[in-house]
Design an enzyme around this catalytic site. Structure first.
Site, PDB file in Angstrom:
ATOM      1  N   CYS A 162      -0.043   7.185 -15.505  1.00 45.52           N
ATOM      2  CA  CYS A 162       0.959   6.380 -14.791  1.00 45.52           C
ATOM      3  C   CYS A 162       2.328   6.425 -15.465  1.00 45.52           C
ATOM      4  O   CYS A 162       3.329   6.043 -14.857  1.00 45.52           O
ATOM      5  CB  CYS A 162       0.487   4.939 -14.658  1.00 45.52           C
ATOM      6  N   HIS A 213       6.720  -0.023 -13.720  1.00 47.51           N
ATOM      7  CA  HIS A 213       5.553   0.590 -13.074  1.00 47.51           C
ATOM      8  C   HIS A 213       4.888  -0.457 -12.181  1.00 47.51           C
ATOM      9  O   HIS A 213       4.657  -1.594 -12.597  1.00 47.51           O
ATOM     10  CB  HIS A 213       4.596   1.096 -14.151  1.00 47.51           C
ATOM     11  N   ASN A 245      -1.105   0.609  -6.960  1.00 44.37           N
ATOM     12  CA  ASN A 245      -0.671   1.414  -8.106  1.00 44.37           C
ATOM     13  C   ASN A 245      -0.787   2.895  -7.749  1.00 44.37           C
ATOM     14  O   ASN A 245      -1.888   3.429  -7.663  1.00 44.37           O
ATOM     15  CB  ASN A 245      -1.559   1.055  -9.306  1.00 44.37           C
TER      16      ASN A 245
END
Ligand code: COA
Length: 320
Positions: A112, A247, A277
């Protein structure tokens, strides 16, 4: 010479899966998912869609906004941990499909954090004068690697891609500072155990395994650490931030840090309720939306900060 963003683009699959839909197949509730994560729905790619299929659309959109053709590119870097194949890289697939004939191409594996790692890498090539125009992409299709019976992970992820075009610029704008970090001693906290050279036959499973609580603790710690670190490197303070794009993993992680840093909510961009996500894609998708909504103006100080498997964390501070 700085690396200046001159085009942003993104792409998410059409298929929307709401929390309510997930309750039909797994023991969860819309209320649990909303209150613990902030997520309301996510986008799922179909079987025929691989990471490069989303990435190429995001790339073409970013190139169009930048008013550049693929043949102008010197380098393509893709942050991804869900490549179409173990090799070649997604970046090479894109280089071929875009006919970016003079561009070198490679992937960066930082889960990520992939977009921030790729952006920092691209920035070095521009600042040292080796390349002028670089395409940086964050793209992932993690929903292909979740166990749809594991309620602890399957509610969290979505698919997507986001891209930026960077060019060398001496007008004072661009990436001002970068900061990257790895804590490999925590590598087992978020892991895809099967499919690599330790387990090519995927005997250990082909699904994401996560220690949610420890990842949560890491995320809240390093998100703040990374923002303070890039601010310091750029000789700026928290009050100088015009927009923070963290994020998009969990709204509780974001609000914890925002509160601790005393950042006004209107200076923090959040769109995770729509996408979940999306891993390396989350920050460039958010950047594209923030820009399209007119939230980012010339001269603004924008901080991008992400964390992920590795465990890793990376941040970039940009003068728009
Ligand atoms: N629906 C309903 N209940 C759920 C659930 C779900 N989807 N997932 C877990 N639960 C249950 C657990 O089984 C547990 O039940 P119990 O108390 O009966 O044992 C309870 O909810 C609490 O679980 P817990 O794991 O303690 O929840 P949490 O508050 O830590 O939240 C996460 C779980 C995953 C949302 C949170 O830990 C998190 O966001 N971690 C970071 C994950 C992340 O961002 N990963 C990607 C990094 S890039």
């Amino acid at each position: 010479m700085r690396a200046k963003i001159i085009g942003v683009g993104s792409c998410v699959p059409e298929k929307v899966v709401t929390n309510h839909e997930l309750t039909k197949t797994v023991d969860t509730s819309d209320e649990w998912i909303r209150t613990r994560t902030g997520i309301q729905e996510r986008r799922l790619s179909d079987e025929a869609t691989a990471t490069s299929d989303l990435a190429i659309v995001a790339a073409e959109r970013a190139l169009a906004k930048a008013n550049l053709s693929a043949q102008d590119l010197d380098l393509i870097i893709v942050g991804t941990t869900t490549p179409d194949t173990l090799f070649p890289s997604v970046a090479c697939i894109l280089q071929g499909k875009l006919s970016a004939v003079k561009a070198a191409a490679f992937d960066v594996s930082a889960a990520c954090s992939g977009f921030n790692f790729a952006l920092t890498t691209a920035t070095q090539f521009i600042e040292n004068g080796l390349y002028k125009n670089v395409l940086v992409i964050g793209a992932d299709t993690l929903t292909k690697y979740v166990d749809w019976n594991d309620r602890g992970t399957c509610v969290l992820f979505g698919d997507g891609a986001g891209a930026v075009v960077l060019t060398a610029s001496d007008d004072g704008s661009g990436v001002l500072a970068s900061w990257l970090k790895a804590e490999g001693h925590l590598s087992d906290k978020l892991i895809m155990p099967g499919g690599g050279s330790r387990d090519p036959g995927q005997k250990n499973g082909r699904f994401i395994t996560m220690d949610g609580k420890n990842v949560f603790k890491f995320a809240t710690r390093v998100l703040e650490e990374s923002i303070l670190a890039v601010l310091k490197k750029a000789n700026l303070e928290t009050k100088d931030i015009d927009l923070l794009i963290p994020h998009q993993a969990n709204s509780r992680i974001i609000s914890h840090v925002v509160k601790k840093m005393d950042l006004p909510n209107e200076k923090v961009f959040v769109n995770l309720h729509k996408y979940g996500n999306t891993s390396a894609a989350s920050i460039p998708i958010a950047l594209d939306e923030a820009f399209a909504e007119g939230i980012i103006k010339a001269g603004d100080i924008v901080v991008l900060s992400g964390f992920g498997a590795g465990l890793t964390c990376g941040a970039n501070i940009i003068k728009w």
